[in-house]
Design a protein around this motif. Structure first.
Motif, PDB file in Angstrom:
ATOM      1  N   VAL A  93      33.420  66.684  65.390  1.00 22.83           N
ATOM      2  CA  VAL A  93      33.251  65.280  65.803  1.00 22.83           C
ATOM      3  C   VAL A  93      34.612  64.604  65.834  1.00 22.83           C
ATOM      4  N   MET A  94      34.888  63.870  66.891  1.00 25.47           N
ATOM      5  CA  MET A  94      36.131  63.120  67.027  1.00 25.47           C
ATOM      6  C   MET A  94      35.812  61.629  67.044  1.00 25.47           C
ATOM      7  N   LYS A  95      36.273  60.915  66.043  1.00 22.24           N
ATOM      8  CA  LYS A  95      36.048  59.476  65.959  1.00 22.24           C
ATOM      9  C   LYS A  95      37.382  58.742  66.120  1.00 22.24           C
ATOM     10  N   TRP A  96      37.569  58.198  67.323  1.00 19.64           N
ATOM     11  CA  TRP A  96      38.779  57.460  67.653  1.00 19.64           C
ATOM     12  C   TRP A  96      38.581  55.975  67.339  1.00 19.64           C
ATOM     13  N   LEU A  97      39.676  55.307  67.004  1.00 21.79           N
ATOM     14  CA  LEU A  97      39.551  53.910  66.598  1.00 21.79           C
ATOM     15  C   LEU A  97      40.899  53.199  66.754  1.00 21.79           C
ATOM     16  N   TRP A  98      40.853  51.988  67.299  1.00 20.79           N
ATOM     17  CA  TRP A  98      42.014  51.106  67.277  1.00 20.79           C
ATOM     18  C   TRP A  98      41.877  50.146  66.099  1.00 20.79           C
ATOM     19  N   ILE A  99      42.928  50.012  65.303  1.00 18.39           N
ATOM     20  CA  ILE A  99      42.988  48.981  64.266  1.00 18.39           C
ATOM     21  C   ILE A  99      43.952  47.906  64.769  1.00 18.39           C
ATOM     22  N   THR A 100      43.508  46.651  64.766  1.00 21.87           N
ATOM     23  CA  THR A 100      44.304  45.558  65.325  1.00 21.87           C
ATOM     24  C   THR A 100      44.495  44.437  64.291  1.00 21.87           C
ATOM     25  N   ASP A 101      45.310  43.466  64.646  1.00 18.25           N
ATOM     26  CA  ASP A 101      45.502  42.255  63.839  1.00 18.25           C
ATOM     27  C   ASP A 101      45.952  42.561  62.414  1.00 18.25           C
ATOM     28  N   PHE A 102      46.977  43.380  62.315  1.00 19.40           N
ATOM     29  CA  PHE A 102      47.561  43.692  61.007  1.00 19.40           C
ATOM     30  C   PHE A 102      48.262  42.464  60.426  1.00 19.40           C
ATOM     31  N   PRO A 103      48.430  42.423  59.099  1.00 18.27           N
ATOM     32  CA  PRO A 103      49.331  41.418  58.521  1.00 18.27           C
ATOM     33  C   PRO A 103      50.751  41.684  59.026  1.00 18.27           C
ATOM     34  N   LEU A 104      51.529  40.633  59.211  1.00 13.83           N
ATOM     35  CA  LEU A 104      52.918  40.824  59.620  1.00 13.83           C
ATOM     36  C   LEU A 104      53.789  41.164  58.417  1.00 13.83           C
ATOM     37  N   PHE A 105      53.473  40.541  57.251  1.00 17.89           N
ATOM     38  CA  PHE A 105      54.285  40.719  56.050  1.00 17.89           C
ATOM     39  C   PHE A 105      53.431  41.282  54.906  1.00 17.89           C
ATOM     40  N   GLU A 106      54.105  41.960  53.979  1.00 16.84           N
ATOM     41  CA  GLU A 106      53.497  42.328  52.703  1.00 16.84           C
ATOM     42  C   GLU A 106      54.532  42.077  51.610  1.00 16.84           C
ATOM     43  N   PHE A 107      54.044  41.689  50.430  1.00 20.77           N
ATOM     44  CA  PHE A 107      54.968  41.314  49.360  1.00 20.77           C
ATOM     45  C   PHE A 107      55.314  42.519  48.510  1.00 20.77           C
ATOM     46  N   ASP A 108      56.607  42.760  48.343  1.00 21.09           N
ATOM     47  CA  ASP A 108      57.107  43.848  47.511  1.00 21.09           C
ATOM     48  C   ASP A 108      57.395  43.283  46.120  1.00 21.09           C
ATOM     49  N   GLU A 109      56.498  43.578  45.177  1.00 23.55           N
ATOM     50  CA  GLU A 109      56.640  43.013  43.831  1.00 23.55           C
ATOM     51  C   GLU A 109      57.865  43.570  43.122  1.00 23.55           C
ATOM     52  N   LYS A 110      58.220  44.820  43.447  1.00 20.47           N
ATOM     53  CA  LYS A 110      59.382  45.436  42.802  1.00 20.47           C
ATOM     54  C   LYS A 110      60.660  44.702  43.169  1.00 20.47           C
ATOM     55  N   ASP A 111      60.836  44.403  44.469  1.00 21.49           N
ATOM     56  CA  ASP A 111      62.044  43.707  44.929  1.00 21.49           C
ATOM     57  C   ASP A 111      61.857  42.201  45.017  1.00 21.49           C
ATOM     58  N   ASN A 112      60.625  41.742  44.740  1.00 25.48           N
ATOM     59  CA  ASN A 112      60.317  40.308  44.736  1.00 25.48           C
ATOM     60  C   ASN A 112      60.673  39.642  46.069  1.00 25.48           C
ATOM     61  N   ARG A 113      60.220  40.260  47.164  1.00 23.76           N
ATOM     62  CA  ARG A 113      60.497  39.682  48.482  1.00 23.76           C
ATOM     63  C   ARG A 113      59.442  40.157  49.476  1.00 23.76           C
TER      64      ARG A 113
END
Length: 590
Positions: free
Chosen positions: A427-447
Motif C-alpha cells: 500500500v502506498m499512502k501519499w500525503l502533502w503536509i502544509t502550513d508548517f510553523p515558520l519558527f521553532e524555539f530552541d531552548e538550548k540556545d534561547n532563540r
C-alpha cells in the motif's frame, strides 16, 4: 578466442537464437561436473544461461571447463539448442535453451569469495560493504540500480517536456547558517579559509531564478554531517527544483503529475491525483507527527476533558500546567499482562514520562492500574470521545505538555502498528503536509530558529503575530510515514528577508557576511519563486520495498559514516595538513 564481440546478453537468449552460433561473456555462477558433461550457469547483467561442455563437441573446451570455478570471468562460443524436456528450468527466462560450447577463454580467475553471493542477505552488512563490488554482482542489487537509472531517466524526460533546464551548481561553496551541520573543506591556496560541501543547492537555485531562467532542476549530490539512520546518509542524491512566478499549488501539481508519469513509466502503477493534503496542525493533532503513516487507522484522541478533576497526582500536575492527556485506541487485540508491561517499558525507553493502559472487559468493567481513581461512568464518557470504542479494546495514554506527549504517542503509534502487523503490504499512502510553523524555539540556545530554512516565505499577516503563531508557505510530501522531500515559496523581497534574519537573531553585520549576496540580488528585480527537493534515495527505498537506503545506493556508508570499502575517513599526514594551514589539536580529557 580473445574477442569481446558478444552476440547477446546471457539472459536474453531466446528462440531467435535457436540453432545459431553465439558468443557470450560473463561470470561463472555455478559449475556442475557430471563426468563426461560439464555444465555451468553463465551470468551477466541480463541474467543466466546454461552452458554445456561436451568432449564430443570440443575436447579442448571440455578440458578447460574442468578448471572453471565460481566467479571466473570467461567468454564462450557455441550453438544454441533446446534443452531436453526433463531438464527445462522454468525459474529463469532462458530455461528452454542451452549453449553447446566449442570455444572458451578464461579472462580472469577468482579466489574463493569472502561470502556466498546467494547467501549475502544473511551476511554482516559491514562485510558486504567492504566487498561492495562483489555484493553488487547479485542480480537483486543490479535490478535495484537499474530501476534507479530508469526512474531518474523518466524524471528527466518529464521535466524536459515541462520546460525545465538541467543546471549544475557548485560542490565547493560557502559555509552558511542554513540548517544542518556542513562538511568543511580547507583551502590550500587561501590558508585559514574554508569551503563547505552543499547541504542543498538552495541559494544557487534561488539565484538562478534571479537570472531569469524560470525553471531549473538538478539531480544533485548533497552533504550533511549529521547522525545517521536507516533513511539517512552523509552524502545523498535529491531531485532539486525551482520555479518562478508560481504558488504552492502550482508546485504541488507539477510534482504530482511528475510522480504519476514516472510511476507509470517504471512500474506501470497508476497514481491517483491530486494527493491527500493535511495541515501541520491537523497531522500533529491526529498522529503526533509531521510525517504520519496513514496505512493504518490509529489516531490520537484527546481525553483531557475526562480526566479533569481526577485525584491522580501525576495527572493533576500535568493538567495544572496546561498539559493534556492523549490516548491511542487499539481495537480487537487482547493484550496479555506481559505485553502491557512491554509497552510501558518501551514508552519509558522512548523517554516518555510514563504510559498508562486502560481496557474495558466484555462486561464493561474497567481494568487498569488506576481503575479506582477513574471517574464514575468512565466508559460512557469515553464513548462520547471515541465512538468506535468497543468492549475488549485497549487504551494507551500519555500525559504531559502537548508537544511532548503527542510526539511520544506518535512514536508509540508506529511501534504498535509494526509489532501487531497492522501495516498492510503493497500500500502506498501519499500525503502533502502544509502550513508548517515558520519558527521553532530552541531552548538550548534561547532563540527562535527556522523550521525549514531562513529563506522560506511567511504567510500573509505574519508581522502582527507572535513568532510561535507565524505559518510558513511551506509543504512536505510524505510517503508511508517517511518524508520524501520538502519545499516552500521563497522570500523575494530584501526587506522581508532582512526582517526574518532579525527574528532569527542575525545582526546587520552577520546578515551581510553570511547572505549579503542574496540581499543584494533581491534588490535587482527578484521574481516571486519557490521550489522543492525530493530525496531520490528514500524514494527508491520505498518503491523497491527496502529496509534501508543503503540497499539502493551503489557505494553507501555504514550507520557510523564509515566506508569499509575505501576505509574512509582516514587520518592525514601532519605535513599535508600544514599545506592547508591546519594542525590537529588533541583534546584534553577532563
Amino acid at each position: 578466442m580473445k574477442n569481446f564481440e558478444r552476440s547477446s546478453g546471457c539472459g536474453l537468449i531466446n528462440k531467435d537464437f535457436l540453432n545459431k552460433k553465439v558468443t557470450l561473456v560473463g561470470w561463472v555462477n555455478k559449475r556442475r561436473d557430471h563426468g563426461n558433461l560439464i555444465f555451468i550457469d553463465l551470468r551477466d547483467r541480463t541474467g543466466l544461461v546454461q552452458i554445456v561442455f561436451n568432449p564430443e563437441v570440443s575436447k579442448e573446451a571440455h578440458d578447460t571447463a574442468h578448471h572453471l570455478r565460481s566467479e571466473y570471468v570467461i567468454s564462450i562460443q557455441g550453438l544454441v539448442v533446446l534443452r531436453a524436456a526433463n531438464t527445462i528450468n522454468k525459474d529463469i527466462a532462458t530455461g528452454l535453451f542451452e549453449i553447446q560450447a566449442n570455444q572458451i577463454t578464461i579472462f580472469s580467475k577468482s579466489k574463493t569469495l569472502p561470502f556466498s553471493l546467494e547467501e549475502a542477505d544473511c551476511v554482516e552488512e559491514e562485510l558486504r560493504l567492504k566487498y561492495r563490488y562483489l555484493d553488487l554482482r547479485r542480480p537483486e542489487m543490479q535490478v535495484k540500480l537499474a530501476f534507479r537509472t530508469k526512474f531518474i531517466l523518466a524524471l528527466r524526460n518529464f521535466l524536459n517536456c515541462e520546460g525545465f533546464l538541467e543546471i549544475e551548481t557548485p560542490i565547493l561553496t560557502k559555509n552558511t547558517a542554513e540548517g544542518a551541520r556542513e562538511f568543511i573543506v580547507p583551502s590550500r591556496i587561501n590558508k585559514g579559509s574554508f569551503y563547505a560541501l552543499p547541504q542543498s543547492p538552495q541559494l544557487y537555485k534561488q539565484l538562478l531564478m534571479a537570472s531569469g531562467l524560470e525553471r531549473y532542476f538538478q539531480i544533485a549530490r548533497c552533504f550533511r554531517d549529521e547522525d545517521l539512520r536507516a533513511d539517512r546518509q552523509p552524502e545523498f542524491t535529491q531531485l532539486d527544483m525551482e520555479m518562478s512566478f508560481i504558488n504552492e499549488i502550482d508546485i504541488q501539481n507539477i510534482i504530482e503529475r511528475m510522480l504519476q508519469y514516472c510511476l507509470k513509466e517504471t512500474v506501470n502503477q497508476d497514481l491517483s491525483i491530486p494527493l491527500q493534503r493535511m495541515t501541520y496542525d491537523e497531522a500533529f493533532r491526529l498522529y503526533g507527527s509531521d510525517k504520519p503513516d496513514l496505512r493504518y487507522d490509529i489516531p490520537i484522541y484527546d481525553l483531557t476533558s475526562i480526566f479533569e478533576g481526577i485525584e491522580l497526582n501525576f495527572i493533576k500536575s500535568v493538567l495544572t500546567i496546561g498539559g493534556k492527556v492523549g490516548a491511542l485506541h487499539i481495537p480487537k487485540h487482547k493484550f496479555t499482562r506481559s505485553e502491557l508491561d512491554y509497552w510501558v517499558e518501551l514508552a519509558k525507553k522512548n523517554k516518555a514520562s510514563g504510559l498508562l493502559w486502560i481496557r474495558i472487559d466484555e462486561n464493561g468493567v474497567v481494568e487498569s492500574p488506576v481503575s479506582k481513581f477513574l471517574p464514575e461512568g468512565f466508559y460512557n464518557k469515553l464513548l462520547t470521545l471515541i465512538s468506535k470504542f468497543e468492549k475488549g479494546d485497549t487504551l494507551f495514554l500519555i500525559a504531559g505538555k502537548y508537544k511532548d506527549a503527542w510526539t511520544q504517542l506518535g512514536r508509540l503509534r508506529n511501534q504498535i502498528a509494526a509489532k501487531l502487523n497492522l501495516i498492510p503490504d503493497g500500500v502506498m499512502k501519499w500525503l502533502w503536509i502544509t502550513d508548517f510553523p515558520l519558527f521553532e524555539f530552541d531552548e538550548k540556545d534561547n532563540r527562535w530558529c527556522s523550521v525549514h530554512h531562513p529563506f522560506t516565505s511567511p504567510q500573509e499577516g505574519w508581522q502582527n503575530k507572535k513568532p510561535q503563531d507565524v505559518k510558513a508557505r511551506a509543504y512536505d510530501i510524505v510517503l508511508n510515514g517517511i518524508e520524501l522531500g520538502g519545499g516552500s515559496i521563497r522570500i523575494h523581497d530584501s526587506e522581508v528577508q532582512a526582517q526574518i534574519f532579525k527574528c532569527l537573531g542575525f545582526d546587520q553585520k552577520e546578515m551581510e557576511k553570511q547572505f549579503g549576496f542574496l540581499l543584494t540580488a533581491q534588490e535587482f528585480g527578484f521574481p516571486p519563486h519557490g521550489g522543492i527537493a525530493l530525496g531520490i534515495d528514500r524514494l527508491m527505498m520505498l518503491l523497491l520495498n527496502c529496509n534501508s537506503i543503503r540497499e539502493v545506493i551503489a557505494f553507501p556508508k555504514t550507520q557510523t559514516g564509515h566506508d569499509p570499502l575505501m576505509d574512509a575517513p582516514t587520518t592525514i599526514n601532519p605535513a599535508k595538513l600544514k599545506d592547508y594551514g591546519l594542525e590537529l589539536v588533541v583534546e584534553e580529557k577532563e
